[in-house]
Each structure stands twice: as structure tokens, then as C-alpha cells.
Design a protein around this motif. Structure first.
Motif, PDB file in Angstrom:
ATOM      1  N   TYR A  18      -6.505  26.600   3.023  1.00 51.71           N
ATOM      2  CA  TYR A  18      -6.102  26.016   1.904  1.00 51.71           C
ATOM      3  C   TYR A  18      -4.659  25.849   1.739  1.00 51.71           C
ATOM      4  O   TYR A  18      -3.992  26.893   1.432  1.00 51.71           O
ATOM      5  N   TYR A  19      -4.010  24.867   2.043  1.00 46.45           N
ATOM      6  CA  TYR A  19      -2.702  24.536   1.667  1.00 46.45           C
ATOM      7  C   TYR A  19      -2.343  24.427   0.153  1.00 46.45           C
ATOM      8  O   TYR A  19      -2.409  23.345  -0.485  1.00 46.45           O
ATOM      9  N   GLU A  20      -2.621  25.498  -0.529  1.00 47.94           N
ATOM     10  CA  GLU A  20      -2.726  25.716  -1.840  1.00 47.94           C
ATOM     11  C   GLU A  20      -1.469  25.215  -2.720  1.00 47.94           C
ATOM     12  O   GLU A  20      -1.602  24.543  -3.570  1.00 47.94           O
ATOM     13  N   GLN A  21      -0.331  25.463  -2.570  1.00 47.84           N
ATOM     14  CA  GLN A  21       0.871  25.522  -2.968  1.00 47.84           C
ATOM     15  C   GLN A  21       1.919  25.148  -2.144  1.00 47.84           C
ATOM     16  O   GLN A  21       1.865  25.420  -0.944  1.00 47.84           O
ATOM     17  N   LYS A  22       3.035  24.714  -2.501  1.00 53.53           N
ATOM     18  CA  LYS A  22       4.380  24.441  -1.528  1.00 53.53           C
ATOM     19  C   LYS A  22       4.903  25.589  -1.142  1.00 53.53           C
ATOM     20  O   LYS A  22       5.483  25.791  -0.026  1.00 53.53           O
ATOM     21  N   ASP A  71      10.783  33.222   7.526  1.00 53.33           N
ATOM     22  CA  ASP A  71      12.046  32.734   6.971  1.00 53.33           C
ATOM     23  C   ASP A  71      12.081  31.801   5.722  1.00 53.33           C
ATOM     24  O   ASP A  71      12.778  31.183   5.391  1.00 53.33           O
ATOM     25  N   ARG A  72      10.602  32.005   5.287  1.00 60.32           N
ATOM     26  CA  ARG A  72      10.472  30.941   3.999  1.00 60.32           C
ATOM     27  C   ARG A  72      10.686  29.624   4.013  1.00 60.32           C
ATOM     28  O   ARG A  72      10.893  29.195   3.060  1.00 60.32           O
ATOM     29  N   ASP A  73      10.524  29.061   5.195  1.00 64.36           N
ATOM     30  CA  ASP A  73      10.779  27.735   5.437  1.00 64.36           C
ATOM     31  C   ASP A  73       9.501  26.936   5.187  1.00 64.36           C
ATOM     32  O   ASP A  73       8.514  26.833   5.712  1.00 64.36           O
ATOM     33  N   LYS A  74       9.538  26.417   4.052  1.00 65.42           N
ATOM     34  CA  LYS A  74       8.395  25.452   3.424  1.00 65.42           C
ATOM     35  C   LYS A  74       8.200  24.438   4.328  1.00 65.42           C
ATOM     36  O   LYS A  74       6.877  23.823   4.460  1.00 65.42           O
ATOM     37  N   GLU A  75       8.954  23.836   5.337  1.00 67.36           N
ATOM     38  CA  GLU A  75       8.646  22.931   6.174  1.00 67.36           C
ATOM     39  C   GLU A  75       7.757  23.253   7.044  1.00 67.36           C
ATOM     40  O   GLU A  75       7.156  22.588   7.739  1.00 67.36           O
ATOM     41  N   LEU A  87       4.898  36.176  10.834  1.00 60.90           N
ATOM     42  CA  LEU A  87       4.020  35.927   9.670  1.00 60.90           C
ATOM     43  C   LEU A  87       4.159  36.814   8.386  1.00 60.90           C
ATOM     44  O   LEU A  87       4.712  37.912   8.761  1.00 60.90           O
ATOM     45  N   ARG A  88       4.282  36.329   7.139  1.00 59.04           N
ATOM     46  CA  ARG A  88       4.243  37.274   6.008  1.00 59.04           C
ATOM     47  C   ARG A  88       3.483  36.883   5.266  1.00 59.04           C
ATOM     48  O   ARG A  88       3.027  35.907   4.598  1.00 59.04           O
TER      49      ARG A  88
END
Length: 420
Positions: free
Chosen positions: A174-178, A152-156, A122-123
């Protein structure tokens, strides 16, 4: 006498079983078990719960900016969990500072991330903010909000990360941004909001003798002003205390009317009678949660001293202002009729469940038990009747009903599920 008590207990349990079975029987609003946990990822811009972050059903209102030199800074705790990456772009350790509740939820989420994606952590990219980078009412200033990604900053993965944050117990996700998700929690002092339906212990009721008495001074068997279905003032016996916490700080809604003398003060989950227009008969009034009341609606009050007499009708006053206030001491008396007049305003005895008739029917066994005891001994003495010294408790019966309600009538319960 022991034989009588034994039979009373049996009758009470039979009534409870009958009504519990009826409540759990198949029907349009009934449920036979808890819903399975949702494991689908959140969609971009989706929020859980689907309400504003600062409402009581989510993370609650802001309580004030915390700065390094303020006394409240000591309430924040550094998170040194090695299983979490902290961006800490300021280089001050600010992103590690957070409330205890936020820290606990974050650590739980970190474990879930490692279990689901081995080798990924987790980051945290933003936590407590001391530089004023957010809107004035942001919970980042109190260490109650965190912005997250995976290492890993994997947006998926972020949609599922948001779902996992919900499961970890964050009060608002809240899934606020991609590029990140936003999560937040209630304040560590939100114990004040986690009571059932109560009034301040120093609120006043009118006794049948005409005496004005504080709720903290009431006892089982006292006859106090209440309301019948036509809106006439009657006197009804106190048959139980659902909740009594004289020493606990509790969050109350303060609902003011156009006449400053008449203000209702009650917990968010408590039911109060309102109408949307003037000249509405009490029989057409709605019992709504205090947290759902709006300015411009009308409360039902006694208005004048002479209207406090038995048989008098209630009057309406327009609601002009609603605020929140933390007050020490909370009491929740239950009358035989399920209604009360507290501080000269008509309210229900019930809370947590929106449908008042369900609550009233659920307490039928209590009314039967009370009536039989009163018939046999001419009194309804209770072990909780002597309150000369402060004691704190939640009666086991409503506690059990609330737990059953979470399964059977969840759709009718207050969005801020109480934690008794």
C-alpha cells in the motif's frame, strides 16, 4: 492385464491432451502465456492487491498481538541484514523484529533496491510494534507489517519502491503516504490457508446404505449423497480424492445457518451453492467460493431426516454467521456428478476455479478412465484407496490443472492462488 492398463493410460492421456488443447485455444478468456511483469510505479494510495489487507486474498486476518513476554514472541526473528537501515527510534530493536516470511521478503526487496539504485539501501521506519501506536487489528503487532522508505529518503522513488515490493512477494502493498509505503505478509502459520478445496476430515456424508460416515473413512467406489442439476438428492460414486491431508492444520470457513444444526465448514477456495433469495430453485443457485459467501444469503440443505432419501429435494436456510477456524485434517473427495452433500449441506466437489462447468469438464478424462476400469474389472480400485493409515497427498491431476489454470483461466481462479 498389463496390456489393458497400457491402453487405459493412452486413452487417458489422449483425453487430457484434447481438453488441454481446447482450453488453450484462442478465445475471449484464453491466454497463450503469462502476462509480462508490470514495472510501472504504484500511485499514491494504490494498493496491490486492491482488497482489504486482512482478507485471505491479501495478508489475511490478524491472529493476535505478540508481546515480549508471550510465547509467540519466540516466533519473531531479528533482521540483522547490513543492507537494510533500521530507524529504531525506540532504541529497543523492535523495528528489527518480524515474522520469518516478512524477513525473507524484506531481504529480497533489499537486494532489488541496491541493484536498481546503487549506493541506496532499503530503510525500515516501523516493523513490530510493542507500544500500541497502531489500530487494534494492525499486523504491526504480529511482526507481519513494515513501513518503508529508501535510505536517501527520495520520495520520487517510493512509487517504484512499492512496485518492487510487489515483485519481492509481499502479500499486500500500500502506497499509504507520500513519506512511506506500507507492506505486509501472511502469517507464518498460513500453511493452514494454503490448501485447495477441502472439508474437515470428520465431516459426515450419507452412504447409499443409509450409514453416516466421515470423509476420512471414504474409499474410491463408495456411493454417497450428491445433487443433480434439478436439486434432487441422488447417490454418486467417489472416483478420486483431490486432496487428503489428515495431519495438516487447515483454515476453514464456518458458515452457520438460522438452524444451528446445519453448518457448512469448508476451505475458502471451495465452491458452495448459494442463492440471494428464498424460494429460488436449485437450478438457479450460484456456485461461489466459500470466502465470497455473505450473511443473508441462503444455503441448500436437507433440513429434515426424511429429506435425506434419494429423490428428495433440497431446502433453503438463511446464513446468519460466518467465522474462521483452523482444524486438523482435510479431505476433498470427487464424485462422478461433481457434487456432494456434506454435513447435510449441498456443495460442489470443485474448488479454486469459480466457473464450476470448467472444472467439471476438465475432469472428464478422469470420469472416462474410472468408467473403463470399472467396466473391465467391476471395481475402481486405486492405490490411494486404502486409508487405514493417515497419508498426505495432493492428486497429480488437479495439481496439473491448477498450474495450467494459472495461465489459461487466471481470471476465474480464487484470488488466493494456492501453493500446493
Amino acid at each position: 492385464m498389463e496390456l489393458y492398463l497400457s491402453w487405459l493410460r493412452k486413452i487417458f492421456l489422449v483425453c487430457l491432451l484434447v481438453y488441454g488443447t481446447r482450453a488453450c485455444s484462442p478465445g475471449t478468456s484464453s491466454r497463450t502465456g503469462k502476462e509480462p511483469r508490470v514495472t510501472t510505479p504504484l500511485k499514491l494510495k494504490q494498493r496491490v492487491p486492491n482488497i482489504s489487507e486482512d482478507t485471505l486474498g491479501a495478508s489475511g486476518p490478524p491472529e493476535g498481538i505478540i508481546e515480549r513476554d508471550s510465547a509467540k514472541f519466540e516466533d519473531l526473528s531479528p533482521n540483522n541484514n547490513a543492507d537494510i537501515q533500521f530507524k529504531d527510534e525506540e532504541g529497543t530493536g523492535a523495528d528489527r523484529m518480524m515474522s520469518k516470511r516478512c524477513k525473507d521478503k524484506l531481504n529480497a526487496l533489499a537486494i532489488s533496491v541496491m541493484n536498481r539504485w546503487p549506493g541506496v539501501k532499503l530503510r525500515v521506519i516501523e516493523a513490530w510494534d510493542e507500544d500500541g501506536h497502531h489500530s487494534p487489528d494492525s499486523l504491526h503487532y504480529e511482526g507481519r507489517a513494515v513501513d518503508l522508505t529508501t535510505s536517501d529518503r527520495d520520495k520520487e522513488k517510493y512509487g517504484m519502491l512499492a512496485r518492487m515490493a510487489v515483485d519481492a512477494g509481499f502479500d499486500w502493498v500500500y502506497y499509504e503516504q507520500k513519506n512511506w509505503i506500507h507492506v505486509s505478509v501472511k502469517s507464518d502459520s498460513s500453511e493452514a490457508a494454503r490448501s485447495g478445496g477441502c472439508f474437515p476430515s470428520d465431516s459426515l456424508v450419507t452412504m447409499e446404505t443409509g450409514e453416516r460416515r466421515t470423509l476420512n473413512g471414504l474409499r474410491i467406489g463408495d456411493r454417497v449423497q450428491a445433487i443433480d442439476s434439478r436439486g434432487e438428492i441422488i447417490y454418486s460414486e467417489v472416483i478420486m480424492f483431490l486432496d487428503r491431508k489428515p495431519l495438516q492444520n487447515t483454515l476453514f470457513y464456518v458458515i452457520e445457518t438460522e438452524d444451528k444444526q446445519y453448518t457448512a465448514t469448508l476451505t475458502p477456495q471451495h465452491l458452495i451453492y448459494v442463492s440471494d433469495s428464498t424460494h429460488t430453485n436449485f437450478s438457479e443457485a450460484k456456485a461461489v467460493f466459500a470466502s465470497h459467501v455473505k450473511t443473508g444469503q441462503f444455503l441448500y440443505t436437507t433440513v429434515q431426516d426424511h429429506d435425506r432419501e434419494e429423490g428428495a429435494l433440497l431446502r433453503q436456510l438463511r446464513i446468519t454467521r460466518i467465522t474462521l477456524k483452523t482444524i486438523k485434517g482435510a479431505v476433498a473427495p470427487l464424485t462422478r456428478h461433481g457434487t456432494l452433500i456434506v454435513d447435510d449441506i449441498a456443495v460442489s466437489s470443485y474448488a479454486v476455479i469459480q466457473q464450476e462447468w470448467i472444472a467439471h469438464a476438465s475432469f472428464l478424462p478422469v470420469r472416462i478412465y474410472y468408467s473403463i476400469k470399472q467396466y473391465l474389472w467391476g471395481t475402481a480400485y486405486s492405490e490411494n484407496n486404502n486409508h487405514t493409515t493417515p497419508t498426505e497427498y495432493v492428486n497429480w491431476y488437479p495439481y496439473a490443472l491448477y498450474k495450467i489454470g494459472e495461465i489459461v483461466v487466471k481470471d476465474y481462479m480464487h484470488p488466493q492462488a494456492i501453493e500446493l
